[in-house]
Motif scaffolding. Sequence first.
Motif, short mmCIF file in Angstrom:
data_model
loop_
_atom_site.label_atom_id
_atom_site.label_comp_id
_atom_site.label_asym_id
_atom_site.label_seq_id
_atom_site.Cartn_x
_atom_site.Cartn_y
_atom_site.Cartn_z
N ASN A 30 49.68 -35.60 -77.02
CA ASN A 30 48.13 -34.66 -77.09
C ASN A 30 48.30 -32.98 -75.98
N GLY A 31 49.36 -32.22 -76.25
CA GLY A 31 48.93 -31.09 -75.44
C GLY A 31 47.52 -30.59 -75.76
N MET A 32 47.35 -30.76 -76.72
CA MET A 32 45.67 -30.18 -76.58
C MET A 32 44.75 -30.90 -75.82
N THR A 37 41.33 -30.88 -70.95
CA THR A 37 40.86 -32.18 -69.44
C THR A 37 41.10 -30.49 -68.32
N LEU A 38 42.36 -29.97 -68.50
CA LEU A 38 42.25 -29.42 -67.47
C LEU A 38 41.27 -27.82 -66.92
N LEU A 39 40.26 -27.82 -68.24
CA LEU A 39 39.42 -25.79 -68.67
C LEU A 39 38.62 -27.17 -68.66
N GLY A 40 38.36 -28.61 -68.66
CA GLY A 40 37.16 -28.62 -69.01
C GLY A 40 36.08 -28.54 -70.19
N LEU A 73 66.44 -33.10 -62.40
CA LEU A 73 68.35 -33.46 -62.13
C LEU A 73 68.38 -32.59 -60.19
N THR A 74 67.59 -31.24 -60.78
CA THR A 74 68.03 -30.36 -59.19
C THR A 74 67.50 -30.07 -58.22
N GLY A 75 66.05 -31.49 -58.26
CA GLY A 75 64.85 -31.25 -57.56
C GLY A 75 63.57 -31.14 -57.94
N ASN A 76 63.90 -29.79 -58.33
CA ASN A 76 62.29 -29.69 -58.97
C ASN A 76 62.01 -29.93 -59.98
N LEU A 77 60.82 -30.43 -59.38
CA LEU A 77 59.62 -31.18 -60.34
C LEU A 77 57.96 -30.67 -60.65
N GLY A 78 58.29 -29.11 -60.27
CA GLY A 78 56.97 -28.55 -61.45
C GLY A 78 56.40 -28.20 -60.21
N ARG A 79 55.30 -27.72 -60.60
CA ARG A 79 53.75 -27.30 -59.80
C ARG A 79 52.82 -27.64 -60.36
N SER A 80 51.92 -28.33 -59.71
CA SER A 80 50.42 -29.38 -59.76
C SER A 80 49.95 -28.15 -61.03
N TYR A 81 49.33 -29.20 -62.13
CA TYR A 81 48.62 -27.98 -62.93
C TYR A 81 47.37 -28.22 -62.36
N VAL A 82 46.50 -28.62 -61.05
CA VAL A 82 45.49 -28.66 -60.98
C VAL A 82 45.50 -27.77 -59.36
N SER A 83 46.12 -27.95 -58.71
CA SER A 83 46.89 -27.48 -56.95
C SER A 83 47.42 -27.10 -56.84
N GLY A 84 48.30 -26.34 -57.28
CA GLY A 84 49.51 -25.43 -57.41
C GLY A 84 50.40 -26.11 -57.14
N GLU A 85 50.33 -26.85 -56.14
CA GLU A 85 51.00 -27.43 -54.50
C GLU A 85 52.54 -27.68 -55.26
N SER A 272 45.66 -37.80 -60.55
CA SER A 272 47.15 -37.02 -61.61
C SER A 272 46.24 -37.43 -62.85
N THR A 273 46.32 -38.45 -62.69
CA THR A 273 45.54 -38.81 -64.34
C THR A 273 43.83 -38.46 -65.04
N VAL A 274 43.59 -38.95 -63.71
CA VAL A 274 41.74 -38.41 -64.59
C VAL A 274 41.88 -37.45 -64.45
N SER A 275 42.83 -36.41 -63.37
CA SER A 275 42.60 -35.27 -63.42
C SER A 275 43.09 -33.92 -64.49
N GLY A 276 44.19 -35.53 -65.70
CA GLY A 276 45.18 -34.14 -66.52
C GLY A 276 46.49 -33.60 -65.55
N ASP A 277 46.85 -34.14 -64.53
CA ASP A 277 47.79 -33.81 -63.60
C ASP A 277 48.97 -34.41 -63.76
N ILE A 278 49.81 -33.69 -65.47
CA ILE A 278 50.60 -34.50 -65.58
C ILE A 278 52.03 -34.53 -64.80
N PRO A 279 52.51 -33.32 -64.26
CA PRO A 279 53.64 -32.66 -63.98
C PRO A 279 53.82 -33.46 -61.94
N MET A 280 52.47 -34.65 -61.30
CA MET A 280 52.34 -35.42 -60.78
C MET A 280 52.26 -36.78 -60.84
#
Length: 312
Positions: A30-32, A37-40, A73-85, A272-280
Amino acid sequence: MLTFIAKRLVSAVGLVLLVTFVTFALVFSNGMAIARTLLGNSVSEAEVVAKYRDLGLDQPVVQQYGQWLGAALTGNLGRSYVSGEVVAEAIMTRLPVTLTLVLLTLLFALVISVGLGVAAAVKGGWVDRVLQVVSVVGGAIPQFIVAVFLVVTFAVTWRLLPATGYVSPDVDPVMWALSLVLPVTAILVGAAASGSIQIRGRMLDELRKEYVATLRTRGISERSVLFKHALRNAAGPGLIGMGILAIGMLGGSVLIERVFALPGLGMLANTSTVSGDIPMLMACVLFTILVVVVINLVIDLLLGVLNPKVRL
């Protein structure tokens, strides 16, 4: 032995792929909802749709998973949806905390379980009865209750240990050790109780077998009979039990890290679950399943060494 190892490695890789795909499919189904969740709740539907597309959540789940897996597989797990970390960097700072907590608890649980289990099986009598009572009580009390009791007793009342927080070992080794005493003990109570009763049962089974009586009649020392023969044969099921305990410890670490404010994977997965930070969240799942797979793989290999029949 090489064939045995290869089979275990293939099954381990398959398990990692299966668990990560199922988790990915569930959280991205459910991407929507993720975008909202991220926008409020105060934003418009158009903004939610724009965020939904901007994150690539409008693509099929299988395609998203393929992209995520290829990058992982290349070590790139993306960036946080919330903090950009950077997710990989965030995980690497928290993984040592969880690993230290689990591995220390597992080590102490193994030593205590073997010691108490063998003593109860050999001595019997009141030693055995006390162990059974302690095991039932220790296994029945939730870790949360044990943690609260430890904090109230040793941190608040007696002020011997810190109640919460974590200190890196490279900053202050003494405070690092002290900050782990209560969290490790909170998990250890139930783990040692369960492990010791399992070792006791397996040792009793082995001590009743004919080969033990034969060894004793041949003049083999009791220490050799117990530890070289009986305990080695009882170690297989005991190792399986310790593997199950290790998995339970990883699950319990989520609660314990929250109670003691430890910056580990459990705390990160919860936030991460509470904030919707799926990559994390996906990174937490990935590294948790990797730890579980590695522990089970090591146990399988040890079983193969102890009992050649297992290799078949």
